[in-house]
Design an enzyme around this catalytic site. Structure first.
Site, mmCIF file in Angstrom:
data_model
loop_
_atom_site.group_PDB
_atom_site.id
_atom_site.type_symbol
_atom_site.label_atom_id
_atom_site.label_comp_id
_atom_site.label_asym_id
_atom_site.label_seq_id
_atom_site.Cartn_x
_atom_site.Cartn_y
_atom_site.Cartn_z
ATOM 1 N N ASP A 113 -36.772 34.713 -14.947
ATOM 2 C CA ASP A 113 -36.936 36.219 -15.092
ATOM 3 C C ASP A 113 -37.768 36.771 -16.124
ATOM 4 O OD1 ASP A 113 -35.787 35.599 -17.579
ATOM 5 O OD2 ASP A 113 -34.152 37.433 -17.338
ATOM 6 N N GLU A 114 -38.959 35.832 -16.309
ATOM 7 C CA GLU A 114 -40.059 36.443 -17.375
ATOM 8 C C GLU A 114 -41.443 35.844 -16.843
ATOM 9 O OE1 GLU A 114 -39.311 35.457 -21.680
ATOM 10 O OE2 GLU A 114 -37.129 35.152 -21.034
HETATM 11 P P1 DGT Z 1 -31.250 39.855 -21.359
HETATM 12 O O1 DGT Z 1 -32.668 39.560 -20.963
HETATM 13 O O2 DGT Z 1 -30.773 39.941 -22.689
HETATM 14 O O3 DGT Z 1 -31.036 41.420 -20.641
HETATM 15 O O4 DGT Z 1 -30.197 38.894 -20.225
HETATM 16 P P2 DGT Z 1 -30.432 37.632 -19.469
HETATM 17 O O5 DGT Z 1 -29.117 37.719 -18.570
HETATM 18 O O6 DGT Z 1 -31.609 38.300 -18.368
HETATM 19 O O7 DGT Z 1 -30.668 37.003 -20.238
HETATM 20 P P3 DGT Z 1 -32.022 35.825 -20.400
HETATM 21 O O8 DGT Z 1 -33.381 36.603 -19.954
HETATM 22 O O9 DGT Z 1 -31.874 35.089 -21.481
HETATM 23 O O10 DGT Z 1 -31.791 34.974 -19.006
HETATM 24 C C1 DGT Z 1 -32.283 34.975 -17.822
HETATM 25 C C2 DGT Z 1 -31.357 34.410 -16.757
HETATM 26 O O11 DGT Z 1 -30.986 33.091 -17.099
HETATM 27 C C3 DGT Z 1 -29.757 34.739 -17.152
HETATM 28 O O12 DGT Z 1 -29.326 35.996 -16.240
HETATM 29 C C4 DGT Z 1 -28.885 33.873 -16.725
HETATM 30 C C5 DGT Z 1 -29.772 32.561 -17.132
HETATM 31 N N1 DGT Z 1 -29.229 32.187 -18.420
HETATM 32 C C6 DGT Z 1 -29.477 32.407 -19.673
HETATM 33 N N2 DGT Z 1 -28.871 31.869 -20.267
HETATM 34 C C7 DGT Z 1 -28.354 30.958 -20.097
HETATM 35 C C8 DGT Z 1 -27.615 29.674 -20.508
HETATM 36 O O13 DGT Z 1 -27.172 29.615 -21.671
HETATM 37 N N3 DGT Z 1 -27.036 28.921 -19.501
HETATM 38 C C9 DGT Z 1 -27.233 29.019 -18.043
HETATM 39 N N4 DGT Z 1 -26.971 28.162 -17.126
HETATM 40 N N5 DGT Z 1 -28.055 30.096 -17.586
HETATM 41 C C10 DGT Z 1 -28.810 30.975 -18.558
HETATM 42 CA CA CA Z 2 -35.312 35.653 -19.977
HETATM 43 CA CA CA Z 3 -33.820 38.597 -19.239
#
Ligand code: DGT
Ligand code: CA
Ligand code: CA
Length: 365
Positions: A113-114
């Protein structure tokens, strides 16, 4: 060298996609779980939406704990393949905003997603224009994929990456070169992209807490603790200096040519002669170094200055102009069947280069 780099990070990506797919989830806490399958909720949280984050739910924690924090939350299993297909479309949108380079290195996807985009030429180093482009990108992703993202813009990858996390979700942050210090220096060293807990701990022991402390610290001392490469990197990063280039995924060298058509057109009879010439140039560059290729990429820039690329991977290496042209034409046909806007520029490039072996492939006869 002065640059403008833009970083995009999708907001709560997996959970946002699930919300989009099922409007009934709006307003509820949504938790995406990697379920181990042993018993109900026996896995860890992959991510969650911002409603769930208000209840202190975080990525990595056991799903059972998340359930205790928010009993009414909706728990869904990870659907990685589906998220990847959404990601692929978003990356194509992003790529279309990047500068156009013959070797294809103005775009770098760093996770599902980046991505980084270089927009130096597109903006002529004008950061207010970069801000407009950032907003345009947000608007297009919202319209086409019904998803929000956060954008950071800076003079390099380090600053762009750190800027995108300042306003989340759905934010945009521009750090122009004159604002580097006021942006970086008040932050804790642990916020510097590339510094993990261990380095941050060592720095604290040395009395270095903020990025300003780090920037003002004796570089010799940093080098003696962290080694030459890392020590110098720390000192430079604290000053906001980062010369690292964008690297296309797969990272390998590419050889390409791009040129402008005599007029904007969708007429194949006008486009093929240019394609033929570009393919000839690419093959002669390849020939002078005795290289073969396995990937063919065609780029078109339309009359609205939007860039689109498509690639094909051959199942074995080739080096003849005939093969290159055949594949390039196929790709171009695919573009022509989809495109509304006329083409302005066309490019061809080859990747997965390797030294030719003695044996010719069947394709080359
Ligand atoms: P954000 O960017 O803070 O609004 O939230 P996200 O959910 O987009 O978080 P991000 O950018 O760190 O991670 C992108 C995607 O990668 C997220 O939707 C799910 C996956 N992901 C993130 N952290 C983990 C993890 O610790 N384990 C696994 N399996 N997947 C993860
Ligand atoms: Ca990310
Ligand atoms: Ca993200």
């Amino acid at each position: 060298m002065q640059r403008v780099v833009l970083h995009v990070d999708m907001d709560y990506f997996y959970a946002a996609i699930e919300e989009r797919e099922n409007p009934e989830l709006q307003g509820k806490a949504v938790v995406i779980c990697m379920l181990s399958g042993r018993s109900e909720l026996s896995g860890a949280v992959s991510t969650c939406n911002y409603v769930a984050r208000e209840a202190e739910i975080r990525a990595g924690m056991p799903c059972s704990r998340a359930k205790k924090l928010s009993p009414d939350a909706v728990f869904l299993p990870v659907r990685k393949d589906f998220y990847t297909s959404v990601s692929d479309r978003i990356m194509e949108i992003l790529r279309s905003y990047a500068d156009v380079r013959e070797n294809g290195d103005a775009f770098e996807q760093i996770s599902i997603d980046e991505a980084f985009l270089e927009i130096t030429e597109k903006t002529g180093w004008d950061f207010s224009l970069a801000f407009d482009i950032g907003n345009q990108i947000k608007k297009e992703i919202k319209e086409r994929e019904k998803l929000t993202c956060s954008v950071g813009i800076g003079p390099n990858k380090l600053i762009a990456k750190m800027a995108s996390s300042v306003k989340k979700p759905n934010g945009i942050t521009v750090v122009s070169p004159d604002r580097l210090e006021s942006f970086l220096w008040p932050l804790k060293v642990s916020k510097l992209w590339g510094i993990g807990d261990i380095t941050a701990g060592k720095l604290q022991e040395m009395g270095i807490f903020t990025i300003k402390d780090l920037a003002e610290h004796d570089v010799i001392d940093l080098v003696s603790t962290f080694g030459k490469t890392r020590g110098i990197w720390l000192k430079q990063a604290a000053a906001g200096i980062d010369d690292s280039p964008l690297k296309e995924r797969g990272g390998s060298e590419q050889i390409g040519r791009i040129a402008t058509l005599p007029e904007d057109t969708l007429d194949i009879k006008l486009i093929f002669p240019l394609l033929d010439r570009l393919a000839g140039d690419v093959i002669s560059k390849l020939g002078s170094r005795e290289l073969s290729f396995r990937v063919v990429t065609v780029t078109v820039i339309n009359s609205n200055f939007r860039m689109y690329t498509k690639s094909r991977t051959l199942n074995h290496p080739a080096y003849s102009k005939e093969v290159l042209l055949e594949v390039a034409r196929e790709i171009l046909h695919a573009f022509l069947s989809e495109s509304q806007a006329e083409f302005r520029r066309v490019g061809v490039r080859v990747g997965e280069l390797q030294k030719r072996t003695g044996q010719k492939s069947l394709f080359d006869y």
